[in-house]
Design a protein around this motif. Structure first.
Motif, PDB file in Angstrom:
ATOM      1  N   TRP A 142       0.865  -1.187   0.000  1.00 29.81           N
ATOM      2  CA  TRP A 142       0.000   0.000   0.000  1.00 29.81           C
ATOM      3  C   TRP A 142       0.892   1.224   0.000  1.00 29.81           C
ATOM      4  O   TRP A 142       1.577   1.502   0.989  1.00 29.81           O
ATOM      5  CB  TRP A 142      -0.880  -0.035   1.234  1.00 29.81           C
ATOM      6  CG  TRP A 142      -1.967   0.982   1.293  1.00 29.81           C
ATOM      7  CD1 TRP A 142      -1.971   2.124   2.041  1.00 29.81           C
ATOM      8  CD2 TRP A 142      -3.227   0.937   0.632  1.00 29.81           C
ATOM      9  NE1 TRP A 142      -3.147   2.788   1.873  1.00 29.81           N
ATOM     10  CE2 TRP A 142      -3.948   2.074   1.003  1.00 29.81           C
ATOM     11  CE3 TRP A 142      -3.816   0.048  -0.260  1.00 29.81           C
ATOM     12  CZ2 TRP A 142      -5.225   2.354   0.534  1.00 29.81           C
ATOM     13  CZ3 TRP A 142      -5.086   0.328  -0.719  1.00 29.81           C
ATOM     14  CH2 TRP A 142      -5.777   1.457  -0.323  1.00 29.81           C
TER      15      TRP A 142
ATOM     16  N   GLU B  21       0.015   4.540  -0.464  1.00 26.98           N
ATOM     17  CA  GLU B  21      -0.767   5.785  -0.395  1.00 26.98           C
ATOM     18  C   GLU B  21       0.142   6.978  -0.094  1.00 26.98           C
ATOM     19  O   GLU B  21       0.032   8.020  -0.716  1.00 26.98           O
ATOM     20  CB  GLU B  21      -1.839   5.633   0.685  1.00 26.98           C
ATOM     21  CG  GLU B  21      -2.650   6.858   0.954  1.00 26.98           C
ATOM     22  CD  GLU B  21      -3.625   6.660   2.103  1.00 26.98           C
ATOM     23  OE1 GLU B  21      -4.264   7.659   2.468  1.00 26.98           O
ATOM     24  OE2 GLU B  21      -3.758   5.538   2.637  1.00 26.98           O
TER      25      GLU B  21
ATOM     26  N   SER C 183      -4.023  -1.743   8.381  1.00 27.85           N
ATOM     27  CA  SER C 183      -2.894  -1.244   7.601  1.00 27.85           C
ATOM     28  C   SER C 183      -1.740  -0.915   8.533  1.00 27.85           C
ATOM     29  O   SER C 183      -1.942  -0.637   9.715  1.00 27.85           O
ATOM     30  CB  SER C 183      -3.287  -0.012   6.783  1.00 27.85           C
ATOM     31  OG  SER C 183      -3.553   1.077   7.625  1.00 27.85           O
TER      32      SER C 183
ATOM     33  N   ALA D 134      -1.728  -0.701  -5.570  1.00 27.59           N
ATOM     34  CA  ALA D 134      -1.738  -1.646  -4.444  1.00 27.59           C
ATOM     35  C   ALA D 134      -1.564  -3.015  -5.080  1.00 27.59           C
ATOM     36  O   ALA D 134      -2.387  -3.423  -5.898  1.00 27.59           O
ATOM     37  CB  ALA D 134      -3.037  -1.542  -3.664  1.00 27.59           C
TER      38      ALA D 134
END
Length: 165
Positions: free
Chosen positions: A64, A66, A91, A161
C-alpha cells in the motif's frame, strides 16, 4: 450436417484411456482449456474505471503506497454476507498502524467510478477512486490503481496496491 451430442463423462474417460495420452499432456490440455475459459469469462485481465463490475476479489493483503515516503501493507477482510461491499481493514507502515471498517462499490453509472472508503474509529473516512485493476479469471484482484479523493476531486498521481497474499 447435424451437431454432435455432448459426450458423457464416462465416454470421455474411456476415450482418454484408449488414446493412451501421457498424464502430463492431459494436464497441459486442461490448463490450456482453463486459460481459455478464464478469457471467455470476461474477468481475466485489465479493467479500467468504467469496467469494474465487482470488487468481490478485493479480500487479501496488499502493498500500500498511499504515502509514497511511507510504504506499507493493508489487508481487507469482508464481513460474512457482505462480500464485495464492506468489511474490516488493517494497515501498517514502519511508523504507524490502523484498523477500521471499509466500504467498497463497483463502477456505478450514477457516480461514474468504483470506490473504496476507509473509516478508522469513527473519524472522517478516506475515499479512493478505483482507476483500474488487474484480475484473474475469477475476479480475484492482483493489482489495483487508486486515486485519493480530496475536497477538489481525485488527487494525482494514482498509486498501485499489489496483492501480497
Amino acid at each position: 450436417m447435424q451437431p454432435h451430442a455432448p459426450l458423457d463423462p464416462a465416454h470421455v474417460d474411456s476415450l482418454l484411456k484408449a488414446a493412451q495420452l501421457d498424464a502430463q499432456i492431459g494436464q497441459q490440455a486442461y490448463q490450456a482449456w482453463q486459460r481459455y475459459a478464464d478469457v471467455q469469462s470476461g474477468a481475466l485481465g485489465w479493467h479500467g474505471a468504467d469496467d469494474i463490475v465487482t470488487l468481490n476479489g478485493l479480500a487479501g493483503e496488499y502493498s500500500w503506497s498511499e504515502a509514497w515516503l511511507q510504504p506499507g501493507k493493508i489487508s481487507f477482510t469482508f464481513d460474512p454476507g457482505k462480500e464485495g461491499s464492506q468489511g474490516t481493514y488493517r494497515s501498517s507502515t514502519l511508523l504507524s498502524s490502523e484498523e477500521g471498517v471499509f466500504y467498497c462499490v463497483p463502477n456505478n453509472p450514477a457516480i461514474g467510478w468504483a470506490s473504496i472508503s476507509l473509516l478508522k474509529d469513527g473519524t472522517h473516512p478516506r475515499h479512493f477512486i478505483v482507476e483500474g485493476m488487474m484480475t484473474d479469471g475469477k475476479w480475484k484482484i492482483g493489482m489495483i490503481m487508486l486515486n485519493k479523493l480530496g475536497p477538489n476531486g481525485p488527487v494525482n498521481p494514482p498509486f498501485p496496491a499489489l496483492r501480497l497474499l
